[in-house]
Design a protein around this motif. Structure first.
Motif, PDB file in Angstrom:
ATOM      1  N   PHE A 289      52.189  47.905  65.888  1.00 29.47           N
ATOM      2  CA  PHE A 289      51.334  47.674  64.737  1.00 29.47           C
ATOM      3  C   PHE A 289      51.691  46.319  64.127  1.00 29.47           C
ATOM      4  CE2 PHE A 289      50.368  52.083  65.053  1.00 29.47           C
ATOM      5  CZ  PHE A 289      49.181  52.281  64.355  1.00 29.47           C
ATOM      6  N   ALA A 290      50.709  45.668  63.522  1.00 27.90           N
ATOM      7  CA  ALA A 290      50.956  44.420  62.805  1.00 27.90           C
ATOM      8  C   ALA A 290      51.207  44.763  61.338  1.00 27.90           C
ATOM      9  CB  ALA A 290      49.768  43.473  62.939  1.00 27.90           C
ATOM     10  N   VAL A 291      52.462  44.699  60.906  1.00 29.21           N
ATOM     11  CA  VAL A 291      52.811  44.985  59.515  1.00 29.21           C
ATOM     12  C   VAL A 291      52.605  43.707  58.716  1.00 29.21           C
ATOM     13  CG1 VAL A 291      54.609  45.756  57.936  1.00 29.21           C
ATOM     14  CG2 VAL A 291      54.465  46.737  60.238  1.00 29.21           C
ATOM     15  N   GLU A 292      51.567  43.686  57.898  1.00 23.57           N
ATOM     16  CA  GLU A 292      51.251  42.501  57.113  1.00 23.57           C
ATOM     17  C   GLU A 292      52.132  42.372  55.888  1.00 23.57           C
ATOM     18  OE1 GLU A 292      47.030  42.890  56.353  1.00 23.57           O
ATOM     19  OE2 GLU A 292      46.621  41.413  57.912  1.00 23.57           O
ATOM     20  N   THR A 300      55.178  51.914  50.730  1.00 23.36           N
ATOM     21  CA  THR A 300      53.939  51.589  51.424  1.00 23.36           C
ATOM     22  C   THR A 300      54.140  50.483  52.447  1.00 23.36           C
ATOM     23  OG1 THR A 300      52.688  52.171  49.430  1.00 23.36           O
ATOM     24  CG2 THR A 300      51.534  50.913  51.135  1.00 23.36           C
ATOM     25  N   TYR A 301      53.638  50.732  53.669  1.00 22.84           N
ATOM     26  CA  TYR A 301      53.499  49.694  54.691  1.00 22.84           C
ATOM     27  C   TYR A 301      52.014  49.320  54.773  1.00 22.84           C
ATOM     28  CZ  TYR A 301      58.206  50.510  56.603  1.00 22.84           C
ATOM     29  OH  TYR A 301      59.565  50.609  56.780  1.00 22.84           O
ATOM     30  N   PHE A 302      51.711  48.028  54.785  1.00 29.00           N
ATOM     31  CA  PHE A 302      50.345  47.550  54.937  1.00 29.00           C
ATOM     32  C   PHE A 302      50.191  47.059  56.380  1.00 29.00           C
ATOM     33  CE2 PHE A 302      51.604  47.107  50.544  1.00 29.00           C
ATOM     34  CZ  PHE A 302      50.516  47.601  49.838  1.00 29.00           C
ATOM     35  N   VAL A 303      49.366  47.742  57.157  1.00 30.95           N
ATOM     36  CA  VAL A 303      49.268  47.446  58.587  1.00 30.95           C
ATOM     37  C   VAL A 303      47.824  47.190  58.974  1.00 30.95           C
ATOM     38  CG1 VAL A 303      51.268  48.901  59.063  1.00 30.95           C
ATOM     39  CG2 VAL A 303      48.967  49.862  59.297  1.00 30.95           C
ATOM     40  N   SER A 324      44.724  40.513  66.076  1.00 28.60           N
ATOM     41  CA  SER A 324      43.711  39.509  66.398  1.00 28.60           C
ATOM     42  C   SER A 324      42.806  39.263  65.208  1.00 28.60           C
ATOM     43  CB  SER A 324      42.872  39.963  67.597  1.00 28.60           C
ATOM     44  OG  SER A 324      41.801  39.065  67.822  1.00 28.60           O
ATOM     45  N   ASP A 325      42.395  37.997  65.050  1.00 25.85           N
ATOM     46  CA  ASP A 325      41.495  37.628  63.963  1.00 25.85           C
ATOM     47  C   ASP A 325      40.031  37.644  64.395  1.00 25.85           C
ATOM     48  OD1 ASP A 325      43.543  37.262  62.156  1.00 25.85           O
ATOM     49  OD2 ASP A 325      43.898  35.207  62.826  1.00 25.85           O
ATOM     50  N   ASP A 326      39.775  38.037  65.621  1.00 25.53           N
ATOM     51  CA  ASP A 326      38.397  38.073  66.121  1.00 25.53           C
ATOM     52  C   ASP A 326      37.620  39.155  65.385  1.00 25.53           C
ATOM     53  OD1 ASP A 326      36.066  38.033  67.500  1.00 25.53           O
ATOM     54  OD2 ASP A 326      36.964  38.243  69.501  1.00 25.53           O
ATOM     55  N   GLU A 327      36.523  38.765  64.753  1.00 26.90           N
ATOM     56  CA  GLU A 327      35.745  39.716  63.966  1.00 26.90           C
ATOM     57  C   GLU A 327      35.160  40.828  64.836  1.00 26.90           C
ATOM     58  OE1 GLU A 327      34.230  36.585  60.510  1.00 26.90           O
ATOM     59  OE2 GLU A 327      32.809  37.604  61.824  1.00 26.90           O
ATOM     60  N   THR A 328      34.957  40.549  66.129  1.00 28.60           N
ATOM     61  CA  THR A 328      34.374  41.572  66.997  1.00 28.60           C
ATOM     62  C   THR A 328      35.357  42.706  67.243  1.00 28.60           C
ATOM     63  OG1 THR A 328      35.119  40.384  68.987  1.00 28.60           O
ATOM     64  CG2 THR A 328      32.939  39.836  68.120  1.00 28.60           C
ATOM     65  N   ASP A 329      36.648  42.466  66.998  1.00 35.16           N
ATOM     66  CA  ASP A 329      37.638  43.521  67.187  1.00 35.16           C
ATOM     67  C   ASP A 329      37.583  44.563  66.080  1.00 35.16           C
ATOM     68  OD1 ASP A 329      40.252  41.435  68.629  1.00 35.16           O
ATOM     69  OD2 ASP A 329      38.574  42.501  69.543  1.00 35.16           O
ATOM     70  N   LYS A 330      37.006  44.180  64.931  1.00 38.24           N
ATOM     71  CA  LYS A 330      36.886  45.085  63.797  1.00 38.24           C
ATOM     72  C   LYS A 330      38.226  45.707  63.421  1.00 38.24           C
ATOM     73  CE  LYS A 330      32.067  46.240  64.876  1.00 38.24           C
ATOM     74  NZ  LYS A 330      31.095  47.318  65.170  1.00 38.24           N
ATOM     75  N   VAL A 331      39.235  44.858  63.310  1.00 34.38           N
ATOM     76  CA  VAL A 331      40.560  45.319  62.916  1.00 34.38           C
ATOM     77  C   VAL A 331      40.539  45.670  61.438  1.00 34.38           C
ATOM     78  CG1 VAL A 331      42.993  44.716  62.740  1.00 34.38           C
ATOM     79  CG2 VAL A 331      41.649  43.909  64.680  1.00 34.38           C
ATOM     80  N   THR A 332      41.055  46.844  61.095  1.00 31.58           N
ATOM     81  CA  THR A 332      41.015  47.350  59.724  1.00 31.58           C
ATOM     82  C   THR A 332      42.433  47.456  59.171  1.00 31.58           C
ATOM     83  OG1 THR A 332      39.060  48.653  60.317  1.00 31.58           O
ATOM     84  CG2 THR A 332      40.164  49.198  58.249  1.00 31.58           C
ATOM     85  N   THR A 333      42.548  47.169  57.886  1.00 36.84           N
ATOM     86  CA  THR A 333      43.842  47.292  57.214  1.00 36.84           C
ATOM     87  C   THR A 333      43.988  48.692  56.628  1.00 36.84           C
ATOM     88  OG1 THR A 333      43.841  44.939  56.649  1.00 36.84           O
ATOM     89  CG2 THR A 333      45.315  46.363  55.392  1.00 36.84           C
ATOM     90  N   THR A 345      60.130  63.976  53.512  1.00 40.21           N
ATOM     91  CA  THR A 345      59.312  62.822  53.149  1.00 40.21           C
ATOM     92  C   THR A 345      57.941  62.982  53.796  1.00 40.21           C
ATOM     93  OG1 THR A 345      61.245  61.379  53.019  1.00 40.21           O
ATOM     94  CG2 THR A 345      59.091  60.316  53.179  1.00 40.21           C
ATOM     95  N   ARG A 346      56.886  62.876  52.992  1.00 39.37           N
ATOM     96  CA  ARG A 346      55.522  62.971  53.514  1.00 39.37           C
ATOM     97  C   ARG A 346      54.997  61.580  53.866  1.00 39.37           C
ATOM     98  NH1 ARG A 346      52.040  64.442  49.586  1.00 39.37           N
ATOM     99  NH2 ARG A 346      53.593  64.493  47.926  1.00 39.37           N
ATOM    100  N   VAL A 347      54.322  61.486  55.000  1.00 32.52           N
ATOM    101  CA  VAL A 347      53.725  60.234  55.459  1.00 32.52           C
ATOM    102  C   VAL A 347      52.220  60.437  55.561  1.00 32.52           C
ATOM    103  CG1 VAL A 347      53.691  58.445  57.235  1.00 32.52           C
ATOM    104  CG2 VAL A 347      55.815  59.709  56.768  1.00 32.52           C
ATOM    105  N   MET A 348      51.461  59.588  54.867  1.00 26.60           N
ATOM    106  CA  MET A 348      50.005  59.679  54.881  1.00 26.60           C
ATOM    107  C   MET A 348      49.410  58.316  55.221  1.00 26.60           C
ATOM    108  SD  MET A 348      49.392  62.031  51.469  1.00 26.60           S
ATOM    109  CE  MET A 348      50.339  60.880  50.475  1.00 26.60           C
ATOM    110  N   VAL A 349      48.203  58.323  55.731  1.00 21.13           N
ATOM    111  CA  VAL A 349      47.475  57.092  56.038  1.00 21.13           C
ATOM    112  C   VAL A 349      46.299  56.976  55.089  1.00 21.13           C
ATOM    113  CG1 VAL A 349      46.166  55.824  57.772  1.00 21.13           C
ATOM    114  CG2 VAL A 349      48.170  57.155  58.455  1.00 21.13           C
ATOM    115  N   LEU A 350      46.281  55.892  54.310  1.00 25.44           N
ATOM    116  CA  LEU A 350      45.216  55.648  53.339  1.00 25.44           C
ATOM    117  C   LEU A 350      44.424  54.414  53.760  1.00 25.44           C
ATOM    118  CD1 LEU A 350      47.353  56.136  50.090  1.00 25.44           C
ATOM    119  CD2 LEU A 350      46.100  57.884  51.386  1.00 25.44           C
ATOM    120  N   ASN A 351      43.257  54.231  53.187  1.00 23.31           N
ATOM    121  CA  ASN A 351      42.472  53.051  53.521  1.00 23.31           C
ATOM    122  C   ASN A 351      43.014  51.833  52.781  1.00 23.31           C
ATOM    123  OD1 ASN A 351      41.541  53.204  50.871  1.00 23.31           O
ATOM    124  ND2 ASN A 351      39.586  54.121  51.421  1.00 23.31           N
ATOM    125  N   GLU A 352      42.317  50.723  52.920  1.00 28.65           N
ATOM    126  CA  GLU A 352      42.808  49.462  52.359  1.00 28.65           C
ATOM    127  C   GLU A 352      42.949  49.523  50.843  1.00 28.65           C
ATOM    128  OE1 GLU A 352      41.789  44.674  52.819  1.00 28.65           O
ATOM    129  OE2 GLU A 352      40.392  46.219  53.531  1.00 28.65           O
TER     130      GLU A 352
END
Length: 374
Positions: A289-292, A300-303, A324-333, A345-352
């Motif tokens: 994963f790309a951890v931004e 919180t990890y922002f990925v 990748s920064d290619d818009e066609t990849d539709k990479v989501t944060t 410890t609870r781990v959840m995935v939230l949107n941006e």
């Protein structure tokens, strides 16, 4: 004639001195001042102007014990510089922590101080750096053939990079290093994760054998080996580094993938928050994963994540390029949120925006984490 000239040269100085002494000329030209000190008077001390200050004698300018050597002076100077600047860690400042097959190095010093030395380790070991972010504390090496990636084999690494056919291997590796402030104040935790590729024969085209590179599982043994090499680079003996790695026995860890009352998927780690934070961070590195960014205080990890199921028709390199920064990849944060529940410890995935995600993607992300953490 010569005799008269010599006589004249002798007689002239004698007559001159006689005339001077007779007229008191010598006394006037060279008076006797030996008694003048008796006539001196004591004057007031000079005033120091207000914009100037006197310089007192400093211990740094004094030679103690009546002797000094160049080596001693250099040693003392270096000691003073070390006390005021960055001090390199000693073997006693390093320790290894382990959780199952995951190990990390704990070293005395803040991440900003440790970063330069840890970064130089990869360069001196013959690796190329493909990307790095000192502010985030993340560094990633370029891919290298497995048979030439041993630290210290700089000549073979250089030849392999310049002449790629000089050495061939069906396996390739790269490493990701991550630095983070330690749980103990004044310490830094260094994590090293491994990613691997293996070459696979695909078929023949016009009598030419074609191959493709496919991912292979991360190797915890290689991760431990690189940690050991870094400890030796930082000053520990090979025996000491091996002892630190072998003294930590793997501890069992457990994870449970379940749902909350509202149906939101959640990964429950049976660990305290500090331990769970480390485990999740290492796992994110391993599964690429790309951890931004990250905020430990908020858990919180922002990925950035691109669902691999949407890339089945793409080439392998595009599958790896989660960042990748290619818009066609539709990479989501996404936000990977850790919540402290005491013993668990609870781990959840939230949107941006930090809200509950209603798509199936959180289930896929948590499943990837679960496979590594169970």
């Amino acid at each position: 004639m010569p005799e008269n000239f010599i006589a004249l040269r002798i007689l002239l100085p004698v007559l001159l001195l006689s005339g001077l002494s007779g007229c008191g000329t010598l006394d006037r030209m060279f008076p006797d001042r030996s008694g003048d000190y008796k006539k001196t008077q004591t004057e007031s001390a000079l005033d120091v102007p207000p914009d100037l200050t006197s310089t007192p004698v400093n211990d740094a300018l004094v030679v103690h014990d009546g002797a000094a050597t160049l080596s001693g002076y250099n040693s003392a100077t270096q000691t003073r510089k070390s006390a005021s600047g960055q001090v390199l860690p000693t073997p006693e400042d390093m320790s290894i922590e382990r959780d199952k097959d995951r190990a990390w190095l704990v070293i005395k010093g803040d991440p900003a101080t440790v970063w330069n030395r840890a970064r130089q380790f990869w360069l001196d070991s013959g690796f190329l750096i493909s990307r790095e972010n000192p502010e985030l504390g993340v560094l990633e090496t370029d891919w290298v053939d497995s048979q030439v990636n041993a630290p210290g084999d700089i000549i073979r690494n250089t030849i392999s990079r310049v002449f790629q056919s000089a050495y061939s291997s069906s396996l390739r590796d790269r490493y990701r290093m991550r630095l983070e402030s330690g749980e103990k104040p004044g310490t830094t935790e260094i994590y090293i994760t491994h990613k691997g590729l293996q070459e696979k024969l695909e078929g023949r085209t016009d009598e030419i054998q074609t191959t493709v590179w496919e991912p292979r599982p991360s190797d915890p043994g290689l991760e431990s080996e690189m940690l050991k090499q870094m400890m030796v680079y930082l000053g520990a003996t090979p025996q000491r580094a091996e002892q630190l790695l072998s003294s930590q026995q793997p501890a069992p860890d457990k994870a449970e993938l379940t749902k909350l009352g509202d149906g939101q998927p959640v990964l429950v780690l049976h660990d305290s928050f500090p331990q769970a934070w480390r485990r999740v961070g290492i796992t994110l590195d391993r599964i690429d994963f790309a951890v931004e960014d990250r905020d430990r205080s908020a858990g919180t990890y922002f990925v950035r994540y691109n669902d691999p199921l949407k890339q089945q028709k793409k080439g392998f390199l595009s599958k790896l390029a989660f960042w990748s920064d290619d818009e066609t990849d539709k990479v989501t944060t996404y936000q990977i949120k850790l919540v402290d529940d005491g013993a668990d410890t609870r781990v959840m995935v939230l949107n941006e925006k930090g809200e509950a995600e209603t798509t199936v993607t959180p289930v896929r992300i948590l499943t990837l984490l679960y496979e590594e953490l169970r």
